[in-house]
Design a protein around this motif. Structure first.
Motif, short mmCIF file in Angstrom:
data_model
loop_
_atom_site.label_atom_id
_atom_site.label_comp_id
_atom_site.label_asym_id
_atom_site.label_seq_id
_atom_site.Cartn_x
_atom_site.Cartn_y
_atom_site.Cartn_z
N VAL A 43 0.86 -1.28 -0.35
CA VAL A 43 -0.37 -0.28 0.39
C VAL A 43 0.93 1.17 -0.14
N ARG A 44 2.28 1.37 1.02
CA ARG A 44 2.77 2.13 1.41
C ARG A 44 3.61 2.30 -0.38
N SER A 45 4.49 1.33 -0.87
CA SER A 45 4.69 1.62 -2.10
C SER A 45 3.75 1.81 -3.30
N VAL A 46 2.91 1.57 -3.34
CA VAL A 46 1.34 1.91 -4.66
C VAL A 46 0.73 2.79 -3.35
N ALA A 67 -6.71 -3.53 3.31
CA ALA A 67 -5.32 -2.72 3.82
C ALA A 67 -5.44 -0.63 2.96
N TYR A 68 -6.23 -1.39 1.68
CA TYR A 68 -6.49 0.11 1.08
C TYR A 68 -7.32 1.24 1.35
N HIS A 69 -8.02 0.01 2.02
CA HIS A 69 -9.91 1.08 2.95
C HIS A 69 -8.71 2.05 3.78
N ARG A 70 -7.78 1.62 4.58
CA ARG A 70 -8.10 1.99 6.28
C ARG A 70 -6.80 3.16 5.39
N ALA A 98 -15.58 -4.55 9.82
CA ALA A 98 -14.31 -2.60 9.28
C ALA A 98 -15.73 -1.98 9.42
N LYS A 99 -16.51 -2.22 9.03
CA LYS A 99 -17.52 -1.03 8.79
C LYS A 99 -17.76 -0.41 7.26
#
Ligand SMILES: C[S@@+](CC[C@H](N)C(=O)[O-])C[C@H]1O[C@@H](n2cnc3c(N)ncnc32)[C@H](O)[C@@H]1O
Length: 241
Positions: A43-46, A67-70, A98-99
């Motif tokens: 997620v951090r790299s892309v 993880a992308y949603h967060r 996670a709603k």
């Protein structure tokens, strides 16, 4: 290389269906929780931009999609796709917990025939999934087809460390200990945790996979080993033409 691992759709679906309930637990146990870091690095790299649309292919229990949603604070439209219904049931439960609301949708789809329009996602990701798709080139071609021009394709996959003595120690763990622990906990008929080292052993890695991504018409392809090469992140960009 002669391919011997059975990656036929029904076999792979049944195998993941049998271990779905234990998948997350075993993932975290067998990787000593490092799998969370690998997805975080992806997620951090892309990184997504606000309002981006993201497809996470072979999403399984949805960890990379979530993880992308967060990371976007819910400001991205995310689709997680997988062809194993049992894995998707768990992904949807985690999404509800996670709603995520409408921001993340999980759909049942084969990575080789996506029921999705072309040129629409800014990011198309796949974590530990492409290796399981029967035809790697077809899976990559579908990822590129649905990716928006200028968008990025990210592939996170296991690889074999090359640095001794870690290579020898990890090789023994991965080929001998991990399948026993996995089989003991998951108790599945399809030997999912013997399939893991066998499928990793046969799957292209490093420059070979990067070249397959270029063959799929991705440009600026780069790759980086994570955790001493246990895992590798590959990233390519879809041209604007
Ligand atoms: C090892 S799991 C990875 C799950 C998740 N991406 C993760 O990071 O934990 C592989 C997933 O790929 C899915 N899969 C394998 N072949 C597929 C295909 N042809 N189409 C869609 N999903 C597929 C399996 O059902 C399984 O859920």
């Amino acid at each position: 290389m002669c391919k011997t691992v059975d990656k036929s759709g029904p076999r792979v679906q049944q195998m993941f269906g049998e271990i779905a309930g234990r998948y997350d637990f075993l993932n975290h146990l067998l990787s000593l929780n490092i799998d969370r870091y690998w997805r975080w690095r992806t997620v951090r790299s892309v990184p997504p931009t606000d309002g981006a649309s993201i497809l996470d292919l072979c999403t399984g229990t949805g960890d990379l999609a979530l993880a992308y949603h967060r990371a976007t604070g819910g400001r991205a439209r995310i689709v997680g796709a997988d062809f194993c219904r049992e894995m998707l049931v768990i992904a949807r439960q985690k999404g509800a917990k996670a709603k995520v609301g409408d921001a993340v949708t999980f759909i049942e789809a084969d990575a080789q025939h996506l029921p999705l329009a072309s040129d629409q996602f800014q990011i198309v990701s796949v974590a530990f999934g492409l290796r399981n798709v029967a035809d790697t080139a077809v899976g990559l071609a579908e990822m590129v087809r649905v990716c928006a021009p200028g968008g990025r394709v990210a592939v996170l996959e296991f690889s074999s460390p090359s640095w001794q003595p870690f290579k020898a120690i990890y090789g023994w763990y991965f080929r001998h200990l991990l399948p026993r622990i996995g089989q003991w906990f998951a108790r599945n008929r399809q030997s999912a945790y013997s399939y893991l080292p066998e499928s990793v052993g046969e799957f292209p890695q490093g420059e070979e996979l990067a070249q397959l991504m270029r063959d799929a018409e991705l440009t600026d392809v780069w790759y980086r080993g994570l955790t001493l090469g246990v895992c590798t992140l590959y990233v390519g960009t879809k041209g604007r033409e």
